[in-house]
Design a protein around this motif. Structure first.
Motif, PDB file in Angstrom:
ATOM      1  N   ALA A  86     -39.174 -17.297  63.357  1.00  9.08           N
ATOM      2  CA  ALA A  86     -38.835 -18.715  63.470  1.00  9.08           C
ATOM      3  C   ALA A  86     -38.675 -19.364  62.102  1.00  9.08           C
ATOM      4  O   ALA A  86     -37.860 -20.279  61.928  1.00  9.08           O
ATOM      5  CB  ALA A  86     -39.902 -19.445  64.286  1.00  9.08           C
ATOM      6  N   VAL A  87     -39.446 -18.917  61.122  1.00 11.30           N
ATOM      7  CA  VAL A  87     -39.319 -19.454  59.767  1.00 11.30           C
ATOM      8  C   VAL A  87     -38.026 -18.952  59.123  1.00 11.30           C
ATOM      9  O   VAL A  87     -37.344 -19.693  58.409  1.00 11.30           O
ATOM     10  CB  VAL A  87     -40.540 -19.063  58.909  1.00 11.30           C
ATOM     11  CG1 VAL A  87     -40.347 -19.508  57.460  1.00 11.30           C
ATOM     12  CG2 VAL A  87     -41.808 -19.687  59.494  1.00 11.30           C
ATOM     13  N   LEU A  91     -34.603 -20.996  56.812  1.00 11.53           N
ATOM     14  CA  LEU A  91     -34.343 -20.791  55.397  1.00 11.53           C
ATOM     15  C   LEU A  91     -32.877 -21.049  55.065  1.00 11.53           C
ATOM     16  O   LEU A  91     -31.990 -20.800  55.882  1.00 11.53           O
ATOM     17  CB  LEU A  91     -34.720 -19.365  54.990  1.00 11.53           C
ATOM     18  CG  LEU A  91     -36.198 -18.973  55.165  1.00 11.53           C
ATOM     19  CD1 LEU A  91     -36.381 -17.498  54.826  1.00 11.53           C
ATOM     20  CD2 LEU A  91     -37.098 -19.839  54.312  1.00 11.53           C
ATOM     21  N   GLU A  92     -32.646 -21.543  53.875  1.00 14.66           N
ATOM     22  CA  GLU A  92     -31.275 -21.751  53.409  1.00 14.66           C
ATOM     23  C   GLU A  92     -30.745 -20.488  52.727  1.00 14.66           C
ATOM     24  O   GLU A  92     -31.491 -19.819  52.008  1.00 14.66           O
ATOM     25  CB  GLU A  92     -31.232 -22.933  52.428  1.00 14.66           C
ATOM     26  CG  GLU A  92     -31.607 -24.269  53.049  1.00 14.66           C
ATOM     27  CD  GLU A  92     -30.574 -24.748  54.063  1.00 14.66           C
ATOM     28  OE1 GLU A  92     -29.408 -24.250  54.020  1.00 14.66           O
ATOM     29  OE2 GLU A  92     -30.923 -25.600  54.887  1.00 14.66           O
ATOM     30  N   PRO A  93     -29.461 -20.191  52.949  1.00 12.21           N
ATOM     31  CA  PRO A  93     -28.557 -20.835  53.906  1.00 12.21           C
ATOM     32  C   PRO A  93     -28.912 -20.441  55.337  1.00 12.21           C
ATOM     33  O   PRO A  93     -29.160 -19.259  55.607  1.00 12.21           O
ATOM     34  CB  PRO A  93     -27.183 -20.317  53.506  1.00 12.21           C
ATOM     35  CG  PRO A  93     -27.457 -18.985  52.858  1.00 12.21           C
ATOM     36  CD  PRO A  93     -28.781 -19.124  52.180  1.00 12.21           C
ATOM     37  N   GLN A  94     -28.956 -21.402  56.225  1.00 14.57           N
ATOM     38  CA  GLN A  94     -29.391 -21.141  57.593  1.00 14.57           C
ATOM     39  C   GLN A  94     -28.487 -20.126  58.276  1.00 14.57           C
ATOM     40  O   GLN A  94     -27.269 -20.135  58.113  1.00 14.57           O
ATOM     41  CB  GLN A  94     -29.434 -22.451  58.383  1.00 14.57           C
ATOM     42  CG  GLN A  94     -30.550 -23.385  57.937  1.00 14.57           C
ATOM     43  CD  GLN A  94     -30.809 -24.503  58.916  1.00 14.57           C
ATOM     44  OE1 GLN A  94     -30.295 -24.513  60.019  1.00 14.57           O
ATOM     45  NE2 GLN A  94     -31.632 -25.463  58.501  1.00 14.57           N
ATOM     46  N   ALA A  99     -35.379 -12.127  58.721  1.00 19.27           N
ATOM     47  CA  ALA A  99     -36.834 -11.950  58.717  1.00 19.27           C
ATOM     48  C   ALA A  99     -37.417 -12.777  57.589  1.00 19.27           C
ATOM     49  O   ALA A  99     -36.751 -13.015  56.574  1.00 19.27           O
ATOM     50  CB  ALA A  99     -37.218 -10.475  58.544  1.00 19.27           C
ATOM     51  N   CYS A 100     -38.662 -13.197  57.775  1.00 14.33           N
ATOM     52  CA  CYS A 100     -39.372 -13.909  56.714  1.00 14.33           C
ATOM     53  C   CYS A 100     -40.838 -13.501  56.778  1.00 14.33           C
ATOM     54  O   CYS A 100     -41.532 -13.776  57.772  1.00 14.33           O
ATOM     55  CB  CYS A 100     -39.243 -15.421  56.874  1.00 14.33           C
ATOM     56  SG  CYS A 100     -40.056 -16.356  55.557  1.00 14.33           S
ATOM     57  N   TYR A 101     -41.298 -12.840  55.735  1.00 20.75           N
ATOM     58  CA  TYR A 101     -42.681 -12.356  55.677  1.00 20.75           C
ATOM     59  C   TYR A 101     -43.549 -13.389  54.959  1.00 20.75           C
ATOM     60  O   TYR A 101     -43.311 -13.718  53.795  1.00 20.75           O
ATOM     61  CB  TYR A 101     -42.746 -11.013  54.949  1.00 20.75           C
ATOM     62  CG  TYR A 101     -42.137  -9.883  55.736  1.00 20.75           C
ATOM     63  CD1 TYR A 101     -42.906  -9.109  56.598  1.00 20.75           C
ATOM     64  CD2 TYR A 101     -40.773  -9.589  55.625  1.00 20.75           C
ATOM     65  CE1 TYR A 101     -42.351  -8.070  57.331  1.00 20.75           C
ATOM     66  CE2 TYR A 101     -40.210  -8.543  56.357  1.00 20.75           C
ATOM     67  CZ  TYR A 101     -40.998  -7.800  57.207  1.00 20.75           C
ATOM     68  OH  TYR A 101     -40.447  -6.776  57.936  1.00 20.75           O
ATOM     69  N   LEU A 102     -44.552 -13.880  55.682  1.00 20.16           N
ATOM     70  CA  LEU A 102     -45.479 -14.865  55.137  1.00 20.16           C
ATOM     71  C   LEU A 102     -46.838 -14.225  54.886  1.00 20.16           C
ATOM     72  O   LEU A 102     -47.289 -13.381  55.679  1.00 20.16           O
ATOM     73  CB  LEU A 102     -45.669 -16.034  56.104  1.00 20.16           C
ATOM     74  CG  LEU A 102     -44.441 -16.854  56.492  1.00 20.16           C
ATOM     75  CD1 LEU A 102     -44.863 -17.982  57.428  1.00 20.16           C
ATOM     76  CD2 LEU A 102     -43.742 -17.404  55.273  1.00 20.16           C
ATOM     77  N   PRO A 103     -47.542 -14.616  53.823  1.00 16.37           N
ATOM     78  CA  PRO A 103     -48.907 -14.121  53.612  1.00 16.37           C
ATOM     79  C   PRO A 103     -49.808 -14.530  54.770  1.00 16.37           C
ATOM     80  O   PRO A 103     -49.784 -15.683  55.205  1.00 16.37           O
ATOM     81  CB  PRO A 103     -49.343 -14.812  52.316  1.00 16.37           C
ATOM     82  CG  PRO A 103     -48.082 -15.246  51.650  1.00 16.37           C
ATOM     83  CD  PRO A 103     -47.111 -15.526  52.752  1.00 16.37           C
ATOM     84  N   ARG A 104     -50.584 -13.578  55.278  1.00 12.78           N
ATOM     85  CA  ARG A 104     -51.481 -13.881  56.385  1.00 12.78           C
ATOM     86  C   ARG A 104     -52.932 -13.620  56.017  1.00 12.78           C
ATOM     87  O   ARG A 104     -53.826 -14.375  56.363  1.00 12.78           O
ATOM     88  CB  ARG A 104     -51.069 -13.045  57.602  1.00 12.78           C
ATOM     89  CG  ARG A 104     -51.855 -13.322  58.867  1.00 12.78           C
ATOM     90  CD  ARG A 104     -51.736 -14.776  59.300  1.00 12.78           C
ATOM     91  NE  ARG A 104     -50.349 -15.141  59.609  1.00 12.78           N
ATOM     92  CZ  ARG A 104     -49.814 -16.326  59.329  1.00 12.78           C
ATOM     93  NH1 ARG A 104     -50.535 -17.245  58.718  1.00 12.78           N
ATOM     94  NH2 ARG A 104     -48.575 -16.587  59.632  1.00 12.78           N
ATOM     95  N   ASN A 105     -53.189 -12.533  55.286  1.00 15.86           N
ATOM     96  CA  ASN A 105     -54.552 -12.199  54.887  1.00 15.86           C
ATOM     97  C   ASN A 105     -54.565 -11.674  53.460  1.00 15.86           C
ATOM     98  O   ASN A 105     -53.599 -11.053  53.006  1.00 15.86           O
ATOM     99  CB  ASN A 105     -55.157 -11.126  55.805  1.00 15.86           C
ATOM    100  CG  ASN A 105     -55.314 -11.590  57.230  1.00 15.86           C
ATOM    101  OD1 ASN A 105     -56.034 -12.553  57.496  1.00 15.86           O
ATOM    102  ND2 ASN A 105     -54.639 -10.924  58.152  1.00 15.86           N
ATOM    103  N   PHE A 327     -31.272  -8.837  55.777  1.00 11.63           N
ATOM    104  CA  PHE A 327     -31.457  -9.870  54.756  1.00 11.63           C
ATOM    105  C   PHE A 327     -32.811 -10.572  54.948  1.00 11.63           C
ATOM    106  O   PHE A 327     -32.892 -11.738  55.314  1.00 11.63           O
ATOM    107  CB  PHE A 327     -30.318 -10.897  54.818  1.00 11.63           C
ATOM    108  CG  PHE A 327     -30.007 -11.534  53.491  1.00 11.63           C
ATOM    109  CD1 PHE A 327     -29.214 -10.885  52.561  1.00 11.63           C
ATOM    110  CD2 PHE A 327     -30.534 -12.775  53.147  1.00 11.63           C
ATOM    111  CE1 PHE A 327     -28.920 -11.451  51.334  1.00 11.63           C
ATOM    112  CE2 PHE A 327     -30.263 -13.360  51.925  1.00 11.63           C
ATOM    113  CZ  PHE A 327     -29.444 -12.697  51.013  1.00 11.63           C
ATOM    114  N   PRO A 328     -33.910  -9.840  54.691  1.00  8.92           N
ATOM    115  CA  PRO A 328     -35.248 -10.426  54.847  1.00  8.92           C
ATOM    116  C   PRO A 328     -35.651 -11.235  53.617  1.00  8.92           C
ATOM    117  O   PRO A 328     -35.066 -11.106  52.539  1.00  8.92           O
ATOM    118  CB  PRO A 328     -36.142  -9.199  55.006  1.00  8.92           C
ATOM    119  CG  PRO A 328     -35.436  -8.148  54.195  1.00  8.92           C
ATOM    120  CD  PRO A 328     -33.965  -8.414  54.343  1.00  8.92           C
TER     121      PRO A 328
END
Length: 361
Positions: A86-87, A91-94, A99-105, A327-328
């Motif tokens: 969902a993130v 992201l631009e360009p939409q 994929a978008c990897y976010l820090p979790r731990n 294109f992650p």
């Protein structure tokens, strides 16, 4: 070859014209760690150009990727990142990122010189090079030692054998590489040119000896592969004899390996004038210094494509394939994005008002 922009000079790279189309055809991208430059690099196809996207981490080395998650072994901690689709949509360009990897731990291990890592069924395994052992994590401790070579007599931060590589079979540790069989402080350095070994973890038995700085053992297509870094080569291992069959010789210190189909993606590092690289076969024969990722056909040994880094990036540690992702993105320090991105269990989403779901979708 792509032409680097002037403002990218310290991190510039060049590549063969077929690298981006190759990744696009295979529907994948690569994540690469370079501890020397303090970066994770995402190599992703962008039309006819290979986009090398840099993110800052503190001495990133080992990488483990599996089903929407990435673990990164750093100077004194392990970061776990999760893909949040969902993130990615925001992201631009939409519409471009998949994929978008976010820090979790983040787990603080202390300075243990983390090398290769891999996901098991229930836990993350990693090579604790400073303490010469394989480890997992729990919430209460820096690390949990689970295995060490039988010739290592004590759990001590002395990097006695330079344990470095890890191969899994069916989510269990099966093979490791080490640069020597020493049981003394930094003892592996005395015979690094030909003291390397491969060890069967399950039986704690040495299955191959006399190797030149082996790294990155991998079990692929029912075959054990290894990079004999001191020779700059990719090789297959005969499990019955312990002999190596060289498949390809490359123009750099080979370290970091992943496969897709008939292709091997191999990290290359420059050989420097340091004690670590002195006295190995590769140092004697190389006429130029090369750092990057080479793509090799494992059936023929031929180089299919390559990405070469220049200037700031001089050493590669890990190379991992991200299948199905062209294109992650990896987020390292975008505080605004991290503050406003929420990931909830499905059962909790039932209590979120519909208008908020629409905003966040």
């Amino acid at each position: 070859m792509n032409n680097p922009q002037p403002d990218q000079a310290p991190l510039r790279s060049v590549h063969t014209s077929n690298f981006s189309p190759l990744l696009n055809h295979l529907k994948l991208s690569l994540v690469i760690s370079t501890y020397q430059a303090g970066k994770l690099v995402i190599a992703r196809p962008d039309g006819n150009v290979l986009n090398t996207h840099f993110r800052v981490f503190n001495k990133p080395m080992g990488l483990a990727t599996d089903y929407g998650r990435i673990a990164v072994g750093c100077a004194y901690q392990i970061w776990e990142l999760r893909n949040v689709p969902a993130v990615a949509q925001k992201l631009e360009p939409q519409g471009k990122h998949d994929a978008c990897y976010l820090p979790r731990n983040c787990h603080i291990t202390g300075d243990i010189d983390i090398h290769e890592m891999a996901w098991g069924k229930q836990e993350l395994w990693f090579v604790n090079t400073r303490f010469s052992c394989l480890c997992t994590l729990d919430f209460d401790h820096s690390f949990v030692p689970r295995w060490r070579p039988k010739f290592i007599s004590a759990l001590t931060p002395e990097d006695r054998c330079h344990l470095n590589g890890l191969a899994m079979i069916n989510y269990h540790p099966k093979y490791v590489t080490a640069l020597g069989m020493s049981d003394s402080f930094n003892g592996w350095r005395e015979n690094k040119a030909k003291g390397g070994v491969i060890i069967d973890v399950e039986h704690n038995q040495i299955i191959a000896t006399g190797l030149s700085m082996p790294h990155s053992p991998r079990w692929y297509n029912n075959q054990l592969w290894v990079l004999e870094s001191g020779n700059g080569s990719l090789a297959k291992v005969d499990l019955n004899t312990g002999k190596l069959e060289t498949v390809a010789v490359l123009p750099g210190f080979t370290r970091g390996l992943d496969f897709w189909g008939n292709l091997a993606f191999i990290g290359l590092s420059q050989v420097r004038e340091t004690a670590v690289f002195s006295g190995i076969p590769l140092t004697e024969k190389l006429t130029e210094r090369t750092c990057g990722v080479w793509v090799v056909n494992i059936q023929t040994g031929e180089t299919v494509a390559f990405l070469r880094f220049e200037d700031a990036v001089q050493e590669i540690f890990a190379v991992q394939v991200l299948p199905g992702l062209r294109f992650p993105e990896i987020i390292d320090s975008d505080e605004q994005l991290l503050r406003l991105s929420y990931v909830l269990p499905d059962e909790a989403l039932a209590d979120v008002p519909q208008e908020l779901k629409q905003i966040s979708s």
